[in-house]
Each structure stands twice: as C-alpha cells, then as structure tokens.
Design a protein around this motif. Sequence first.
Motif, PDB file in Angstrom:
ATOM      1  N   THR A  98       0.949  -1.119   0.057  1.00 56.23           N
ATOM      2  CA  THR A  98      -0.039   0.059  -0.089  1.00 56.23           C
ATOM      3  C   THR A  98       0.704   1.281  -0.152  1.00 56.23           C
ATOM      4  N   LEU A 102       1.324   3.589  -3.551  1.00 54.97           N
ATOM      5  CA  LEU A 102       0.463   4.890  -3.426  1.00 54.97           C
ATOM      6  C   LEU A 102       1.611   5.950  -3.872  1.00 54.97           C
ATOM      7  N   ILE A 185      -1.892   4.537   4.164  1.00 50.74           N
ATOM      8  CA  ILE A 185      -2.277   5.613   3.368  1.00 50.74           C
ATOM      9  C   ILE A 185      -1.510   7.161   3.743  1.00 50.74           C
ATOM     10  N   SER A 188       2.122   7.022   3.955  1.00 52.61           N
ATOM     11  CA  SER A 188       2.717   7.452   2.716  1.00 52.61           C
ATOM     12  C   SER A 188       2.601   8.776   2.240  1.00 52.61           C
TER      13      SER A 188
END
Length: 210
Positions: A98, A102, A185, A188
């Motif tokens: 993930t 991203l 998320i 990141s």
Amino acid sequence: MFIKLKTGWGVIKNSLNKTSKCFLLPIALLPVAGLLRALGAIISNAGGNLEVSNIFDGLGKVVFDNLSLLFAFSVAIIFTKRKNKVETSITVFIAYFTFIVLQGLIIKETNSKQHALWFHDILDAGLVVSNLGFKQLNTSIISSLIIGAIVAVIHNKLGEIEISSKFKLFNETRLVNVIIIPLIILLSLGFLLLWPYVYKGLMALGSGIG
C-alpha cells in the motif's frame, strides 16, 4: 521504588533486545547474498556460463534490493505478541505494498533522470528509487521500520478483538487489515509531503560534515 526501577529496566532491556533482533535478522542474510553475487561475478569474469552467472547474481541482488521489506517483516514479527505470525506477515505485505504503490502512483517522471511531486517541481537526484517495479521515495529502511512498528501495535491492540456477530467478517486479523490500509495511506502521504525536505536536510548535513 527499587522494585519499580528494576521493573522499568527490565522493560527497557527487553525492548532493546527485541530491537537488536529486528536488525540482526535481515543483516544475517547479507553475507549469504554477498557470497552469491561474488560467485556470479567470479563465473562471469572467468568466462563461464553467463546464464549461471546471472542466476547467482540475481539471487544475491534480490536480498539487497528488498532489505526494506525484510526489515518491515522483522520488526512486525518480533514485536507482535500474537502467536500466529503468519497473519502478521500478511498484514505487513498489505501495508508495505500500500505504501509503495501509492507513492508510485503519485510520483511523476518528467524524464529518465528527473521526477516531480506536487509542489516539489523537481526532486533531488537519488531521492526517487525503483522498488518492486514502483517508483518511491528513497527513505532507506526508515519507512520500513515505521510500517513494521505500526503493524505490530495494531495487531497487539486489535488482533484478538471480536465484534458483533453481524460484523463477524471483520473480527480479529480481518479488522486489522481493514484498519491498516488507511493508516498506511496517511503515512505514505506524510512521507511524500515531508521526506523531500528531510532528505535535503540530511544531504546538507552530510556536505557540512564532509
């Protein structure tokens, strides 16, 4: 008072012991990986079979190229208190990909050597690397250690929670995997926003010391 201090020292000692194991597990693979690459180079330099040389070199290279992933697995597995480490490993896999996918979707390649990111018009050379086919910021193992730590904390807190039977699908590890994605998320995106500045600071510090 003495008992409290002794207990506190025991906790610190245990944490330091686990931290040392986190670094030792991936590092222990490096000599083997280095030996494989050296064998590949020896075969190539001696005029041996190029395919065999590439196999040895590739087997060693995959360890060096994926050290960050190995560190994420190591931190999560060692600091997770649950006995089922397979579930923890699956969560690490989800979290790590993930994170890099991203970043790969957001980082824009302007040409073969330059990349742009939002209000960072041109990123410094060396700041962007290719990892598992995705472009990502060069954070060394820092992001991996944080990913592993987040996975361990979430598993320790929520890994054995059982919610209402109506939502049984999201019990235990499944709940962890649902929660970990939005957290990673945010992590990141945080790295995308802040790491270019941190990288510049580290480079300036290195130049100043040099």
